[in-house]
Design a protein around this motif. Structure first.
Motif, PDB file in Angstrom:
ATOM      1  N   GLY A 228       0.808  -1.212   0.000  1.00 15.13           N
ATOM      2  CA  GLY A 228       0.000   0.000   0.000  1.00 15.13           C
ATOM      3  C   GLY A 228       0.841   1.263   0.000  1.00 15.13           C
ATOM      4  N   ASP A 229       0.155   2.414  -0.120  1.00 16.28           N
ATOM      5  CA  ASP A 229       0.871   3.694  -0.056  1.00 16.28           C
ATOM      6  C   ASP A 229       1.053   4.162   1.390  1.00 16.28           C
ATOM      7  OD1 ASP A 229      -1.700   4.450   0.601  1.00 16.28           O
ATOM      8  OD2 ASP A 229      -2.038   5.644  -1.205  1.00 16.28           O
ATOM      9  N   LYS A 230       0.530   3.368   2.310  1.00 16.24           N
ATOM     10  CA  LYS A 230       0.718   3.623   3.744  1.00 16.24           C
ATOM     11  C   LYS A 230       0.702   2.279   4.462  1.00 16.24           C
ATOM     12  CE  LYS A 230      -4.252   4.400   4.367  1.00 16.24           C
ATOM     13  NZ  LYS A 230      -4.570   4.112   2.952  1.00 16.24           N
ATOM     14  N   ARG A 231       1.127   2.271   5.707  1.00 18.49           N
ATOM     15  CA  ARG A 231       1.135   1.026   6.468  1.00 18.49           C
ATOM     16  C   ARG A 231      -0.285   0.546   6.745  1.00 18.49           C
ATOM     17  NH1 ARG A 231       6.253   0.675  10.633  1.00 18.49           N
ATOM     18  NH2 ARG A 231       7.806   1.613   9.230  1.00 18.49           N
ATOM     19  N   PRO A 233      -3.219  -0.742   9.024  1.00 21.36           N
ATOM     20  CA  PRO A 233      -3.560  -0.610  10.443  1.00 21.36           C
ATOM     21  C   PRO A 233      -3.444  -1.919  11.221  1.00 21.36           C
ATOM     22  CG  PRO A 233      -5.162   0.564   9.093  1.00 21.36           C
ATOM     23  CD  PRO A 233      -4.304  -0.231   8.160  1.00 21.36           C
ATOM     24  N   VAL A 234      -3.615  -3.057  10.547  1.00 21.34           N
ATOM     25  CA  VAL A 234      -3.524  -4.342  11.253  1.00 21.34           C
ATOM     26  C   VAL A 234      -2.093  -4.882  11.293  1.00 21.34           C
ATOM     27  CG1 VAL A 234      -5.927  -5.001  10.812  1.00 21.34           C
ATOM     28  CG2 VAL A 234      -4.148  -5.621   9.149  1.00 21.34           C
ATOM     29  N   LEU A 235      -1.192  -4.220  10.545  1.00 19.40           N
ATOM     30  CA  LEU A 235       0.231  -4.586  10.562  1.00 19.40           C
ATOM     31  C   LEU A 235       1.068  -3.308  10.702  1.00 19.40           C
ATOM     32  CD1 LEU A 235       0.312  -7.218   7.652  1.00 19.40           C
ATOM     33  CD2 LEU A 235       0.451  -7.716  10.110  1.00 19.40           C
ATOM     34  N   PRO A 236       0.872  -2.577  11.798  1.00 19.98           N
ATOM     35  CA  PRO A 236       1.505  -1.254  11.923  1.00 19.98           C
ATOM     36  C   PRO A 236       3.033  -1.282  11.961  1.00 19.98           C
ATOM     37  CG  PRO A 236       0.553  -1.951  14.017  1.00 19.98           C
ATOM     38  CD  PRO A 236       0.085  -2.926  12.984  1.00 19.98           C
ATOM     39  N   ASP A 237       3.622  -2.408  12.302  1.00 17.49           N
ATOM     40  CA  ASP A 237       5.085  -2.501  12.387  1.00 17.49           C
ATOM     41  C   ASP A 237       5.734  -2.962  11.078  1.00 17.49           C
ATOM     42  OD1 ASP A 237       4.977  -1.763  15.084  1.00 17.49           O
ATOM     43  OD2 ASP A 237       4.706  -3.848  15.726  1.00 17.49           O
ATOM     44  N   VAL A 238       4.908  -3.244  10.083  1.00 19.67           N
ATOM     45  CA  VAL A 238       5.438  -3.715   8.797  1.00 19.67           C
ATOM     46  C   VAL A 238       5.523  -2.532   7.827  1.00 19.67           C
ATOM     47  CG1 VAL A 238       5.082  -5.293   6.862  1.00 19.67           C
ATOM     48  CG2 VAL A 238       4.438  -5.985   9.184  1.00 19.67           C
ATOM     49  N   PRO A 239       6.714  -2.235   7.299  1.00 24.93           N
ATOM     50  CA  PRO A 239       6.869  -1.071   6.421  1.00 24.93           C
ATOM     51  C   PRO A 239       6.240  -1.285   5.051  1.00 24.93           C
ATOM     52  CG  PRO A 239       8.888  -2.336   6.460  1.00 24.93           C
ATOM     53  CD  PRO A 239       7.975  -2.968   7.481  1.00 24.93           C
ATOM     54  N   THR A 240       6.055  -0.197   4.325  1.00 30.39           N
ATOM     55  CA  THR A 240       5.621  -0.290   2.929  1.00 30.39           C
ATOM     56  C   THR A 240       6.844  -0.591   2.068  1.00 30.39           C
ATOM     57  OG1 THR A 240       5.998   2.047   2.446  1.00 30.39           O
ATOM     58  CG2 THR A 240       3.836   1.455   3.351  1.00 30.39           C
ATOM     59  N   LEU A 241       6.601  -1.012   0.842  1.00 32.99           N
ATOM     60  CA  LEU A 241       7.711  -1.235  -0.085  1.00 32.99           C
ATOM     61  C   LEU A 241       8.470   0.064  -0.332  1.00 32.99           C
ATOM     62  CD1 LEU A 241       6.122  -3.633  -2.744  1.00 32.99           C
ATOM     63  CD2 LEU A 241       7.936  -4.196  -1.125  1.00 32.99           C
ATOM     64  N   ALA A 242       7.729   1.175  -0.428  1.00 32.69           N
ATOM     65  CA  ALA A 242       8.385   2.465  -0.661  1.00 32.69           C
ATOM     66  C   ALA A 242       9.301   2.817   0.502  1.00 32.69           C
ATOM     67  CB  ALA A 242       7.337   3.551  -0.875  1.00 32.69           C
TER      68      ALA A 242
END
Length: 326
Positions: A228-231, A233-242
């Protein structure tokens, strides 16, 4: 005698037209059960979204909304059925992005024109995909995955639920934007792909967040990044690819509601208002959010514009990456 018969025929046609017009009268709709065609088997994400909306819309509008699963030809069979139905609000389509923006570029023959044959009502929900590693994999960051891909070009396996699925397309865009190449392993559905991932038969996969959330929380799969373009909400500690250094690889899996082209404007508004209210119902909304889905609830105008952008985007990706249905 001939003139009398002609008048009778004309009168019958007028009555039929009047009845048809009355059927599509917004104030009266719905006067009979409404069919929501889901072009996939029961039990999947699209089916779950359609059924949740059907219950709320039925309660709100005082009429039954019945889900009819019509799987086949990667969603195009059911979509073709809806295209051929009358534009009277009594036949709707709820599908994932596949039938709307992917299959038309993958299949040689599709029984509809995705840009011209539907009135687009709303995108109720979307969800990013999440890059997950099998239990035995040591990679924990996108940097680790890229290093593994570059050390073994074309050999690191990525499972998907099928050719042209959002998880497959996510992998293709990821490889394209990171300058790498993996080995795509398509399955017939998400469940067998996830089973083999859990068993270590394949190494990585971009899966719908809601499909693997329980396995991530249980520690059975390692979440590396979301598309996604943002993290999420259910995986707040997982970064985006960007955030992880791979820009331009944003992908969302989404569901959309559409109807046969030609709905009267007032009827389209009544239908879209009911659909948007259904997905925003507190109980329905909570159920979706708890599973990792994000509420969109777009207007018909916004969905129509979005569908056109997604259609063009995936056409380009499929052509550049030489993706086929086989």
């Amino acid at each position: 005698m001939f003139l009398k018969k002609l008048l009778l025929v004309a009168s019958a046609c007028s009555l039929a037209f009047a009845a048809s017009a009355q059927t599509a009268t917004p104030a009266a709709w719905p006067e009979k059960p409404v069919t929501i065609v889901v072009p996939f088997p029961a039990g999947g994400s699209t089916d779950m979204v359609a059924r949740a909306m059907a219950v709320h819309m039925g309660e709100k509008l005082g009429q039954n909304f019945v889900v009819d699963n019509r799987p086949g030809a990667t969603g195009t069979l059911g979509a073709g059925m809806v295209k051929r139905a009358p534009a009277d609000g009594y036949t709707l389509l709820v599908s994932s992005l596949g039938a709307f923006v992917v299959a038309p570029h993958l299949l040689k023959s599709v029984p509809y024109d995705a840009l011209k044959d539907f009135d687009y009502i709303t995108v109720p929900v979307q969800a990013p995909n999440v890059l997950v590693a099998a239990p035995g994999q040591k990679a924990r960051t996108v940097k680790d995955v890229i290093a593994q891909l570059k050390a073994n070009p074309g050999k690191v396996s990525f499972a998907s639920s099928g050719n042209g699925s959002s998880d497959h397309l996510s992998a293709e865009v990821f490889w394209q934007q990171s300058g790498t190449e993996g080995l795509h392993i398509p399955y017939k559905g998400g469940a067998p792909a996830i089973n083999d991932l859990l068993g270590g038969q394949v190494e990585f996969s971009f899966q719908n967040v809601n499909a693997v959330l329980q396995h991530i929380r249980a520690g059975k799969l390692h979440a590396i990044a979301v598309t996604g373009d943002k993290r999420s909400p259910v995986l707040p500690d997982v970064p985006t690819l960007a955030e992880s250094g791979v820009a331009g690889a944003e992908v969302y899996s989404w569901q959309g509601m559409a109807a046969p082209k030609g709905l009267p404007p007032a009827l389209k508004k009544k239908l879209s208002d009911a659909a948007i209210a259904a997905i925003n119902d507190p109980a329905v909304k909570k159920r979706m959010l708890d599973q990792g889905l994000e509420i969109v609830a777009s207007t018909p105008e916004a969905f129509t514009a979005y569908q056109a952008r997604e259609f063009a985007r995936w056409k380009t990706v499929i052509e550049i990456r030489k993706i086929t249905a086989d």
